[in-house]
Design an enzyme around this catalytic site. Structure first.
Site, PDB file in Angstrom:
ATOM      1  N   GLU A 289       0.821  -1.214   0.000  1.00  0.00           N
ATOM      2  CA  GLU A 289       0.000   0.000   0.000  1.00  0.00           C
ATOM      3  C   GLU A 289       0.852   1.259   0.000  1.00  0.00           C
ATOM      4  O   GLU A 289       0.421   2.309  -0.464  1.00  0.00           O
ATOM      5  CB  GLU A 289      -0.927   0.014   1.230  1.00  0.00           C
ATOM      6  CG  GLU A 289      -2.295  -0.528   0.926  1.00  0.00           C
ATOM      7  CD  GLU A 289      -3.312  -0.318   2.035  1.00  0.00           C
ATOM      8  OE1 GLU A 289      -4.420  -0.824   1.875  1.00  0.00           O
ATOM      9  OE2 GLU A 289      -3.024   0.328   3.062  1.00  0.00           O
ATOM     10  N   HIS A 310       8.266 -26.475  -1.727  1.00  0.00           N
ATOM     11  CA  HIS A 310       7.593 -27.558  -2.441  1.00  0.00           C
ATOM     12  C   HIS A 310       6.439 -27.037  -3.286  1.00  0.00           C
ATOM     13  O   HIS A 310       5.608 -27.812  -3.759  1.00  0.00           O
ATOM     14  CB  HIS A 310       7.116 -28.615  -1.437  1.00  0.00           C
ATOM     15  CG  HIS A 310       8.265 -29.216  -0.671  1.00  0.00           C
ATOM     16  ND1 HIS A 310       8.806 -30.447  -0.971  1.00  0.00           N
ATOM     17  CD2 HIS A 310       9.010 -28.715   0.356  1.00  0.00           C
ATOM     18  CE1 HIS A 310       9.826 -30.697  -0.151  1.00  0.00           C
ATOM     19  NE2 HIS A 310       9.968 -29.648   0.658  1.00  0.00           N
ATOM     20  N   LYS A 424     -14.090   0.036  -4.163  1.00  0.00           N
ATOM     21  CA  LYS A 424     -15.233   0.444  -3.327  1.00  0.00           C
ATOM     22  C   LYS A 424     -16.265   1.193  -4.165  1.00  0.00           C
ATOM     23  O   LYS A 424     -17.465   0.960  -4.038  1.00  0.00           O
ATOM     24  CB  LYS A 424     -14.753   1.339  -2.178  1.00  0.00           C
ATOM     25  CG  LYS A 424     -13.898   0.630  -1.148  1.00  0.00           C
ATOM     26  CD  LYS A 424     -13.562   1.574  -0.014  1.00  0.00           C
ATOM     27  CE  LYS A 424     -12.447   1.034   0.841  1.00  0.00           C
ATOM     28  NZ  LYS A 424     -11.912   2.007   1.788  1.00  0.00           N
TER      29      LYS A 424
HETATM   30  O1  PA5 Z   1      -3.581   1.006   5.831  1.00  0.00           O
HETATM   31  C1  PA5 Z   1      -4.707   1.443   5.695  1.00  0.00           C
HETATM   32  O2  PA5 Z   1      -4.979   2.650   5.819  1.00  0.00           O
HETATM   33  C2  PA5 Z   1      -5.871   0.530   5.360  1.00  0.00           C
HETATM   34  O3  PA5 Z   1      -5.442  -0.775   5.177  1.00  0.00           O
HETATM   35  C3  PA5 Z   1      -6.878   0.544   6.475  1.00  0.00           C
HETATM   36  O4  PA5 Z   1      -6.277   0.150   7.663  1.00  0.00           O
HETATM   37  C4  PA5 Z   1      -8.059  -0.352   6.162  1.00  0.00           C
HETATM   38  O5  PA5 Z   1      -8.632   0.007   4.932  1.00  0.00           O
HETATM   39  C5  PA5 Z   1      -9.116  -0.269   7.245  1.00  0.00           C
HETATM   40  O6  PA5 Z   1      -9.603   1.030   7.360  1.00  0.00           O
HETATM   41  P1  PA5 Z   1     -10.427   1.476   8.618  1.00  0.00           P
HETATM   42  O7  PA5 Z   1      -9.584   1.352   9.816  1.00  0.00           O
HETATM   43  O8  PA5 Z   1     -10.811   2.893   8.335  1.00  0.00           O
HETATM   44  O9  PA5 Z   1     -11.639   0.582   8.707  1.00  0.00           O
END
Ligand code: PA5
Length: 449
Positions: A289, A310, A424
């Site tokens: 990310e 494996h 989303k």
């Molecule tokens: O790293 C990030 O920002 C995302 O992976 C969030 O943690 C994830 O989308 C969950 O979001 P939230 O805590 O708003 O539910």
């Protein structure tokens, strides 16, 4: 004095022209300084940088006290969260726990995870399992509106209230969310749930050392003070005043970028301890990310070895040479098991009789490393003296600060994740969420084609 994790680069450096990594020294030093000065891209999300050293004993006590209440009143605790709101907790709990009883530490409650998928069967089976148990919920969402987590929380809260009554449910539901906004905050305030704040300036994937990770880890019975101490020590060891030659996070960031520029587009994180499987998952999110944007970024992949030798071993040994490997190598296992004797010796393995299983594992690791190097795979090694809370804290902070610098070297903002919104939007348009009507028809048409 505590021991420290170490980074071994020689078997990666040997794949690069002389001085290729050192050439990054000015840029990586500047990147570290930019994090410190808050002058880099994404500078409103740098709350993790000095988080470990800012955690007070009083805060640890507060988390432990809440964990104790949950432990005393629950047979099961469900951690509802997704991405950064659950991966870190899961990684640490699995790494520290007994592989076959990690769900139930010290006769404490079972720790379960939900809100990280939309699997109907998963939820049905979870609710069924919980139907005969006194369970509590840790509802973790920074935004408070994430579909996966909100869905799980709706189901679990209703079931918890139905099984335990509203009053008792209030004592075993904890919210970890934004200070002011979002559904999780509104519900927590309205219902009077105990709550903790996710700081505004800490993004999800950098939040494991906030209550997001600390509370579930404490609920599992592990030493969060030691975890934080390890992270705080690594914070010092990777500070601006520690030069490149001694700063393992700077070296990791520089080496990754040097390899990337040399055409190594995939980093495979490998472990030789199955307990580190979820650490792989946490690391993949952290680096994926943070760096996968603007058409750039090393693809973070991961394997559990020797298991995956494996399956993926063939590809790593002889597939396209665009990969490098980072191995987490744990020096000391916590247990002692000897290779057994067999009278018939049909498998021909009596020559290993009496050796520690870890010795066999270490030789598998060393042999694999050489084979992969010979096969053209640069190899980095992160050596962990032990798999305990202190060294996991070090590892977590090392990866976090290394990630910040690596992303800056790559030329991206390591602290946003705009790409996560694309699915989303389509999903909400398809499901008819109010406000998404305009896109809905076009998307339905494309899906039908
Ligand atoms: O790293 C990030 O920002 C995302 O992976 C969030 O943690 C994830 O989308 C969950 O979001 P939230 O805590 O708003 O539910």
């Amino acid at each position: 004095m505590e021991t420290s994790i170490r980074l071994v680069l020689k078997d990666a450096a040997s794949f690069l022209p002389c001085g290729a990594v050192e050439a990054f020294k000015p840029a990586v030093t500047a990147a570290r300084q930019a994090l410190e000065d808050g002058t880099c891209a994404g500078n409103d999300f740098l709350g993790w940088l000095h988080l470990p050293s800012s955690i007070t004993p009083a805060f640890i006590d507060e988390i432990n006290a809440t964990a104790q209440t949950l432990r005393e009143n629950c047979d099961a605790i469900v951690v509802a969260g997704i991405g950064g709101s659950y991966l870190g907790a899961r990684a640490v709990i699995e790494a520290l726990g007994n592989t076959f009883a990690w769900l139930r530490q010290d006769n404490g409650p079972v720790i379960l995870f939900a809100g990280n998928n939309i699997g109907e069967d998963y939820l049905a089976e979870l609710c069924d399992y919980l139907s005969t148990r006194r369970f509590g919920i840790i509802n973790i969402s920074k935004s408070g509106t994430t579909t996966e987590t909100a869905l799980a929380f709706r189901l679990l809260r209703a079931q918890c209230e139905a099984q335990r009554g509203k009053e008792e449910a209030r004592r075993v539901i904890v919210a970890i969310t934004d200070a002011k906004k979002g559904a999780a905050r509104v519900t927590a305030d309205k219902e009077g749930y105990k709550s903790f704040i996710i700081p505004d300036n800490v993004g999800g994937r950098f939040s494991v050392l906030t209550p997001v990770g600390l509370l579930p880890i404490a609920c599992a019975g592990f030493d969060i003070a030691a975890l934080v101490k390890g992270a705080a020590d690594m914070e010092k060891a990777c500070g601006t005043d520690v030069a490149f030659e001694d700063n393992i996070a700077m070296q990791y960031a520089a080496m990754r970028n040097a390899l990337y520029q040399a055409g190594k587009k995939i980093e495979i994180l490998a472990n030789y301890q199955p307990k580190l499987h979820s650490m792989n998952e946490w690391w993949k999110q952290l680096y994926g990310e943070s760096e996968g944007k603007d058409g750039k970024g090393i693809f973070p992949a991961a394997v559990d070895l020797t298991t995956d030798l494996h399956s993926m071993g063939q590809w790593i040994q002889a597939g396209e040479r665009t990969i490098f490997e980072t191995v987490i190598s744990v020096e000391q296992p916590e247990h002692h098991v000897l290779f057994p004797h067999d009278d018939e010796n049909l498998d021909g393995l009596n020559f290993l009789e009496g050796k520690r299983v870890d010795e066999v594992n270490k030789n598998a690791e060393a042999g694999t490393r050489l084979a992969h190097i010979d096969g053209g795979v640069p190899n980095l090694r992160i050596v962990m003296p032990r798999l305990d809370a202190y060294h996991l804290g070090q590892l977590i902070y090392f990866f976090e600060v290394g990630c910040g610098m690596s992303g800056l070297l790559l030329g991206v903002n390591p602290f946003d994740q705009p790409g996560v919104e694309a699915y989303k939007k389509n999903m909400f348009a398809l499901l008819g969420k109010p406000g998404y009507e305009a896109q809905s028809e076009a998307i339905r048409k494309r899906i039908a084609e």
